[in-house]
Scaffold this motif. Structure first.
Motif, short mmCIF file in Angstrom:
data_model
loop_
_atom_site.label_atom_id
_atom_site.label_comp_id
_atom_site.label_asym_id
_atom_site.label_seq_id
_atom_site.Cartn_x
_atom_site.Cartn_y
_atom_site.Cartn_z
N THR A 219 0.80 -1.23 0.00
CA THR A 219 0.00 0.00 0.00
C THR A 219 0.83 1.28 0.00
OG1 THR A 219 -0.16 -0.04 2.43
CG2 THR A 219 -1.92 -1.12 1.19
N MET A 220 2.06 1.24 0.49
CA MET A 220 2.84 2.46 0.66
C MET A 220 3.96 2.63 -0.37
SD MET A 220 1.25 3.87 3.10
CE MET A 220 2.34 5.24 3.47
N VAL A 221 4.15 1.62 -1.21
CA VAL A 221 5.30 1.58 -2.12
C VAL A 221 4.81 1.41 -3.55
CG1 VAL A 221 7.43 0.36 -2.67
CG2 VAL A 221 6.72 0.57 -0.29
N SER A 222 5.49 2.04 -4.49
CA SER A 222 5.15 1.91 -5.90
C SER A 222 5.38 0.49 -6.39
CB SER A 222 6.00 2.87 -6.73
OG SER A 222 6.09 2.45 -8.08
N PHE A 261 5.63 7.82 -10.34
CA PHE A 261 6.48 8.93 -9.92
C PHE A 261 5.63 10.17 -9.64
CE2 PHE A 261 8.89 12.77 -11.23
CZ PHE A 261 9.78 12.81 -10.16
N ARG A 262 4.69 10.45 -10.52
CA ARG A 262 3.83 11.62 -10.30
C ARG A 262 3.03 11.47 -9.00
NH1 ARG A 262 4.01 11.55 -15.96
NH2 ARG A 262 2.49 9.89 -16.16
N GLU A 263 2.53 10.24 -8.75
CA GLU A 263 1.78 10.00 -7.53
C GLU A 263 2.69 10.04 -6.31
OE1 GLU A 263 -1.16 9.06 -4.69
OE2 GLU A 263 -1.16 10.06 -6.65
N GLY A 264 3.91 9.58 -6.45
CA GLY A 264 4.85 9.60 -5.35
C GLY A 264 5.15 11.01 -4.88
N VAL A 265 5.30 11.93 -5.82
CA VAL A 265 5.51 13.34 -5.47
C VAL A 265 4.24 13.94 -4.90
CG1 VAL A 265 6.05 15.63 -6.38
CG2 VAL A 265 7.35 13.62 -7.17
N ALA A 266 3.09 13.67 -5.56
CA ALA A 266 1.82 14.29 -5.16
C ALA A 266 1.42 13.90 -3.74
CB ALA A 266 0.73 13.90 -6.14
N PRO A 274 -0.60 7.25 -0.32
CA PRO A 274 -0.42 7.10 -1.77
C PRO A 274 -1.50 6.23 -2.39
CG PRO A 274 1.12 5.67 -0.63
CD PRO A 274 0.42 6.50 0.43
N ALA A 275 -1.69 6.44 -3.69
CA ALA A 275 -2.61 5.59 -4.47
C ALA A 275 -1.88 5.20 -5.76
CB ALA A 275 -3.91 6.33 -4.78
N PHE A 276 -0.87 4.37 -5.61
CA PHE A 276 -0.05 3.98 -6.76
C PHE A 276 -0.83 3.04 -7.68
CE2 PHE A 276 3.40 4.80 -3.59
CZ PHE A 276 4.04 5.83 -4.29
#
Length: 279
Positions: A219-222, A261-266, A274-276
């Motif tokens: 849940t927390m990692v890409s 990457f975009r979600e990681g920054v956002a 996060p919602a990878f």
């Protein structure tokens, strides 16, 4: 899916695969071999699965090869030689999985081609072929009641299925020779000191903490990051430093362009979970 010697249990994004012959301490059979491969194949295809736990039902992880199987091999040596080579196909890598070298497409070496993290949850005795399977997991946690033994030398056997390569890579040359030649029993604390396992957890809390770790990965990692990193690490085992750096350089543009990457920054900037997507 219908399995007879393993359990396949999904809990949200975490899949737990349990070897399920508890009365025999989950001794390994050809049926179990086939079913674990099928389960890993299904997990690879299922985008909702983001982390995998491999463990054993009951009080043990895996006591090694079923003695009936070993007895059959001893009875007919020439046929045994043929069976060892043909029970599973030479290319046993996971369909749709990571494209790694042929080293990871052998009979038992295919876990690295699963594009998702595999946590070996060693909940009790882990011996022989069970130890081989544990070594091919991406990381290993042990309960404080876990016991490890390579077992092969005490059966008149040799270092089977790549353990002569994988074990020194994890615990070093001298420790590997000690464990292989003596086949002595090693408790969890010594296994951790050697680097064989990454964490020791009280038996009463063991599966809860293993699931919590897997849930964090899920849940927390890409998923994309984990997939690429897993391929990098297993490839790097056969590379020099320059080649590993060039591989990383080739992967960096794709990571910068990815949705993850975009979600990681956002999510970091917006201070939210996060919602990878994995893309």
């Amino acid at each position: 899916m219908g399995f007879s010697e393993i359990l396949y249990e999904k809990d949200g994004p975490v899949l737990t695969i349990s070897l399920n012959r508890p009365e025999q301490l989950n001794a390994w059979t050809r049926v179990m071999e086939r079913e674990v491969h099928e389960a890993m194949t299904e997990a690879t295809k299922d985008d909702s699965v983001r982390a995998i736990i491999l463990t054993g039902a009951g009080r043990g992880f895996c006591a090694g090869a079923d003695m009936n199987l070993l007895g059959g091999l001893q009875d007919e040596a020439e046929k045994a030689k043929s069976r060892i080579q043909t029970v599973m196909p030479v290319n046993n890598s996971i369909p749709g999985g990571l494209q790694l070298s042929r080293d990871y497409g052998m009979r038992y070496t295919y876990f690295p081609t699963v594009p998702k993290p595999i946590l070996g949850a060693i909940n009790g005795p882990c011996a022989g072929l069970g130890m081989v399977m544990a070594l091919y997991c991406d990381m290993r946690f042990a309960s404080d009641s876990a016991v490890f033994t390579t077992a092969f030398s005490r059966r008149g056997l040799i270092a089977e299925h790549g353990i002569s390569w994988m074990l020194p890579a994890l615990v070093g040359h001298a420790n590997a020779l000690d464990l292989l030649m003596s086949a002595r029993k090693v408790r969890a604390d010594e296994a951790k000191e050697m680097g064989l396992v990454g964490r020791i957890i009280e038996t009463e809390k063991f599966m809860d903490e293993c699931r919590a770790y897997a849930e964090e990965l899920a849940t927390m990692v890409s998923p994309r990051s984990m997939r690429v990193m897993k391929a990098q690490v297993y490839t790097a085992l056969h590379q020099n430093l320059e080649s590993a750096i060039l591989t990383a350089n080739s992967e960096m543009p794709g990571s910068f362009e990815s949705d993850d990457f975009r979600e990681g920054v956002a999510h970091f900037v917006e201070k939210r979970a996060p919602a990878f997507s994995g893309t």
